[in-house]
Design an enzyme around this catalytic site. Structure first.
Site, PDB file in Angstrom:
ATOM      1  N   MET A 298       0.946  -1.212   0.066  1.00 13.33           N
ATOM      2  CA  MET A 298       0.016  -0.158   0.036  1.00 13.33           C
ATOM      3  C   MET A 298       1.013   1.298   0.049  1.00 13.33           C
ATOM      4  O   MET A 298       0.485   2.544   0.205  1.00 13.33           O
ATOM      5  CB  MET A 298      -0.910   0.167   1.150  1.00 13.33           C
ATOM      6  CG  MET A 298      -1.980  -1.007   1.108  1.00 13.33           C
ATOM      7  SD  MET A 298      -3.366  -1.117   1.951  1.00 13.33           S
ATOM      8  CE  MET A 298      -2.817  -0.644   3.655  1.00 13.33           C
TER       9      MET A 298
ATOM     10  N   LEU B  20       8.649  -2.560  11.776  1.00 12.79           N
ATOM     11  CA  LEU B  20       8.363  -1.733  10.640  1.00 12.79           C
ATOM     12  C   LEU B  20       6.998  -1.541  10.178  1.00 12.79           C
ATOM     13  O   LEU B  20       6.528  -2.646   9.973  1.00 12.79           O
ATOM     14  CB  LEU B  20       9.417  -1.543   9.554  1.00 12.79           C
ATOM     15  CG  LEU B  20      10.855  -0.760   9.586  1.00 12.79           C
ATOM     16  CD1 LEU B  20      11.600  -1.112  10.908  1.00 12.79           C
ATOM     17  CD2 LEU B  20      11.667  -1.110   8.433  1.00 12.79           C
ATOM     18  N   SER B  21       6.328  -0.482  10.238  1.00 10.71           N
ATOM     19  CA  SER B  21       4.963  -0.109   9.371  1.00 10.71           C
ATOM     20  C   SER B  21       4.851   1.093   9.018  1.00 10.71           C
ATOM     21  O   SER B  21       5.544   2.187   9.509  1.00 10.71           O
ATOM     22  CB  SER B  21       4.075  -0.627  10.649  1.00 10.71           C
ATOM     23  OG  SER B  21       2.945   0.107  10.209  1.00 10.71           O
ATOM     24  N   SER B  22       4.107   1.353   7.889  1.00 13.52           N
ATOM     25  CA  SER B  22       3.914   2.655   7.056  1.00 13.52           C
ATOM     26  C   SER B  22       3.239   3.607   8.258  1.00 13.52           C
ATOM     27  O   SER B  22       3.358   4.547   8.350  1.00 13.52           O
ATOM     28  CB  SER B  22       3.167   2.695   6.023  1.00 13.52           C
ATOM     29  OG  SER B  22       3.612   1.753   5.065  1.00 13.52           O
TER      30      SER B  22
ATOM     31  N   HIS C 218       9.193  -3.538   3.418  1.00 15.39           N
ATOM     32  CA  HIS C 218       8.950  -3.789   1.797  1.00 15.39           C
ATOM     33  C   HIS C 218      10.275  -3.968   1.259  1.00 15.39           C
ATOM     34  O   HIS C 218      10.091  -4.751   0.354  1.00 15.39           O
ATOM     35  CB  HIS C 218       8.314  -2.192   1.335  1.00 15.39           C
ATOM     36  CG  HIS C 218       7.034  -1.796   2.086  1.00 15.39           C
ATOM     37  ND1 HIS C 218       6.735  -0.894   2.959  1.00 15.39           N
ATOM     38  CD2 HIS C 218       5.765  -2.430   1.976  1.00 15.39           C
ATOM     39  CE1 HIS C 218       5.673  -0.648   3.086  1.00 15.39           C
ATOM     40  NE2 HIS C 218       4.902  -1.855   2.739  1.00 15.39           N
TER      41      HIS C 218
ATOM     42  N   GLY D 172       4.731 -10.377   3.716  1.00 12.60           N
ATOM     43  CA  GLY D 172       5.674 -10.109   5.082  1.00 12.60           C
ATOM     44  C   GLY D 172       4.839 -10.834   6.160  1.00 12.60           C
ATOM     45  O   GLY D 172       3.500 -10.895   5.970  1.00 12.60           O
ATOM     46  N   GLU D 173       5.747 -11.508   7.004  1.00 12.36           N
ATOM     47  CA  GLU D 173       4.997 -12.382   8.168  1.00 12.36           C
ATOM     48  C   GLU D 173       4.356 -11.040   9.002  1.00 12.36           C
ATOM     49  O   GLU D 173       3.775 -11.514  10.119  1.00 12.36           O
ATOM     50  CB  GLU D 173       6.024 -12.903   8.921  1.00 12.36           C
ATOM     51  CG  GLU D 173       6.504 -14.265   8.135  1.00 12.36           C
ATOM     52  CD  GLU D 173       7.357 -15.256   8.792  1.00 12.36           C
ATOM     53  OE1 GLU D 173       7.957 -14.873   9.900  1.00 12.36           O
ATOM     54  OE2 GLU D 173       7.371 -16.361   8.611  1.00 12.36           O
ATOM     55  N   LYS D 174       4.752  -9.939   8.687  1.00 13.38           N
ATOM     56  CA  LYS D 174       4.486  -8.548   9.601  1.00 13.38           C
ATOM     57  C   LYS D 174       2.642  -8.801   9.876  1.00 13.38           C
ATOM     58  O   LYS D 174       2.275  -8.674  10.751  1.00 13.38           O
ATOM     59  CB  LYS D 174       4.856  -7.329   9.070  1.00 13.38           C
ATOM     60  CG  LYS D 174       4.102  -6.097   9.590  1.00 13.38           C
ATOM     61  CD  LYS D 174       4.425  -5.768  11.102  1.00 13.38           C
ATOM     62  CE  LYS D 174       3.789  -4.781  11.384  1.00 13.38           C
ATOM     63  NZ  LYS D 174       2.708  -3.928  10.986  1.00 13.38           N
ATOM     64  N   ASP D 175       2.244  -9.144   8.553  1.00  7.73           N
ATOM     65  CA  ASP D 175       0.818  -9.260   8.736  1.00  7.73           C
ATOM     66  C   ASP D 175       0.143 -10.761   8.561  1.00  7.73           C
ATOM     67  O   ASP D 175       0.288 -11.116   7.655  1.00  7.73           O
ATOM     68  CB  ASP D 175       0.143  -8.445   7.537  1.00  7.73           C
ATOM     69  CG  ASP D 175       0.339  -6.887   7.568  1.00  7.73           C
ATOM     70  OD1 ASP D 175      -0.398  -6.144   7.998  1.00  7.73           O
ATOM     71  OD2 ASP D 175       1.546  -6.541   6.818  1.00  7.73           O
TER      72      ASP D 175
HETATM   73  P1  AMP Z   1       1.385  -2.776   3.381  1.00  8.08           P
HETATM   74  O1  AMP Z   1       2.298  -1.855   2.451  1.00  8.08           O
HETATM   75  O2  AMP Z   1       1.389  -2.572   4.822  1.00  8.08           O
HETATM   76  O3  AMP Z   1       0.281  -3.466   2.881  1.00  8.08           O
HETATM   77  O4  AMP Z   1       2.530  -4.197   3.497  1.00  8.08           O
HETATM   78  C1  AMP Z   1       2.983  -4.781   2.183  1.00  8.08           C
HETATM   79  C2  AMP Z   1       3.458  -6.000   2.511  1.00  8.08           C
HETATM   80  O5  AMP Z   1       4.671  -5.492   3.136  1.00  8.08           O
HETATM   81  C3  AMP Z   1       2.795  -7.038   3.386  1.00  8.08           C
HETATM   82  O6  AMP Z   1       3.116  -8.418   2.800  1.00  8.08           O
HETATM   83  C4  AMP Z   1       3.550  -6.646   4.595  1.00  8.08           C
HETATM   84  O7  AMP Z   1       3.339  -8.066   5.563  1.00  8.08           O
HETATM   85  C5  AMP Z   1       5.065  -6.717   4.311  1.00  8.08           C
HETATM   86  N1  AMP Z   1       5.624  -5.731   5.248  1.00  8.08           N
HETATM   87  C6  AMP Z   1       5.022  -4.615   5.977  1.00  8.08           C
HETATM   88  N2  AMP Z   1       5.949  -4.479   6.932  1.00  8.08           N
HETATM   89  C7  AMP Z   1       6.814  -5.341   6.981  1.00  8.08           C
HETATM   90  C8  AMP Z   1       7.912  -5.629   8.007  1.00  8.08           C
HETATM   91  N3  AMP Z   1       8.263  -4.611   9.206  1.00  8.08           N
HETATM   92  N4  AMP Z   1       8.688  -6.547   7.707  1.00  8.08           N
HETATM   93  C9  AMP Z   1       8.194  -7.512   6.740  1.00  8.08           C
HETATM   94  N5  AMP Z   1       7.457  -7.274   5.741  1.00  8.08           N
HETATM   95  C10 AMP Z   1       6.708  -6.279   5.920  1.00  8.08           C
END
Ligand code: AMP
Length: 288
Positions: free
Chosen positions: A30, A184-186, A37, A147-150
């Site tokens: 996103m 890490l997170s947006s 990412h 990512g395993e984050k989600d």
């Molecule tokens: P998002 O942009 O938040 O939808 O994340 C896009 C992808 O990046 C998803 O598969 C997330 O699980 C992965 N992701 C986000 N943050 C992390 C992180 N800190 N470590 C690993 N993967 C991540």
């Protein structure tokens, strides 16, 4: 040079031009790209001939009271980050491009999608399943990186691909963390300085849970209670509201009767008004 395309037609033309029968990897995001990412993009770069990064803030996975409008957006920054990590294409469609006939088609998911994040955010995983299915169709990727984050999203996508017989292989990438443990997170960029100090407490609480499991605690509810008891408390400056703290089976995300093998520990909490999630794997001494 990373090429940016905004339409499905443009994406297909670009892929036809680049693809010579080799593999295509997709990293769905996103946007507001960070080092988490980047780890997904680099993994895809190492394994695939062509790497596509999608940047799309998907409205159908946000609830009406959630932060769709204020979700961080930075396409120029995202393109630079994608390029720096070796992506060939950035697919950044508009909402109208992805949903030409809004509300006409939705992928509905049940089972593990109803628990945890699904319970806290009704409709969230239907939105995720819908957009992931559309992205897989648009890109025609061989492999997609998550990512395993989600963690619950990852399990859901694995199930989605299996149930719909989608010809895509899902590969999981471990969580990238700040030095103090914060995943890490947006959304981290929206934490106030005070909330940012409190936020790594989620990871520390998960570590307490992991120590319990590794120490031989076999009752998952006691592991969950140990996590909950270790989570940061509300202060005058930073309110903390916990959604859940659980110790579950790593595939079904159900609470096992007893911890006899690997489990996943998951937490979700609102820290200073920003909703954060995190998780950790743990194994009892006999399985380690
Ligand atoms: P998002 O942009 O938040 O939808 O994340 C896009 C992808 O990046 C998803 O598969 C997330 O699980 C992965 N992701 C986000 N943050 C992390 C992180 N800190 N470590 C690993 N993967 C991540």
């Amino acid at each position: 040079m990373t090429e940016v395309v905004t339409t499905v037609e443009g994406l297909r033309v670009a892929l036809r031009r680049r693809r010579h029968g080799g593999s295509v990897g997709l990293v769905p995001t996103m946007g507001a790209l960070h080092a988490g990412h980047a780890a997904l993009i680099r993994r895809a770069r190492a394994e695939m001939e062509t790497v596509v990064v999608s940047v799309f803030v998907n409205p159908t996975q946000f609830g009406p009271a959630e932060d769709f409008a204020t979700y961080p957006r930075d396409l120029p920054g995202d393109c630079a980050e994608a390029e720096a990590n070796g992506a060939d294409l950035v697919f950044a469609p508009s909402v109208a491009e992805v949903y030409p006939a809004p509300d006409s088609v939705r992928v509905a998911v049940g089972g593990l999608a109803r628990r945890l994040e699904g319970a806290a955010r009704p409709g969230h995983f239907d939105g995720v399943a819908t957009v992931v299915t559309k992205l897989f169709g648009a890109v025609g990727c061989d492999v997609a990186y998550f990512g395993e984050k989600d963690y619950q999203q990852l399990r859901l996508v694995v199930q989605l691909v299996r149930e719909l017989f989608l010809p895509v292989e899902i590969r999981a990438v471990p969580i990238v963390r700040e030095p103090d443990g914060l995943a890490l997170s947006s959304r981290n960029r929206r934490l106030s300085p005070a909330a940012r100090c409190v936020a790594p407490g989620l990871y520390r609480a998960l570590c307490v849970g992991r120590a319990e499991v590794e120490g031989g605690e076999r009752d998952p509810t006691r592991v969950a209670s140990a996590i909950a008891a270790s989570l940061p408390r509300t202060t005058e400056e930073v309110p903390v509201e916990v959604d859940y703290a659980v110790c579950v089976d790593p595939e079904t995300l159900e609470t096992p009767p007893e911890v006899t093998g690997p489990v996943r520990l998951l937490v979700a909490a609102r820290v200073g008004g920003i909703r954060l999630i995190d998780n950790l794997a743990a194994s009892p001494p006999e399985a380690a």
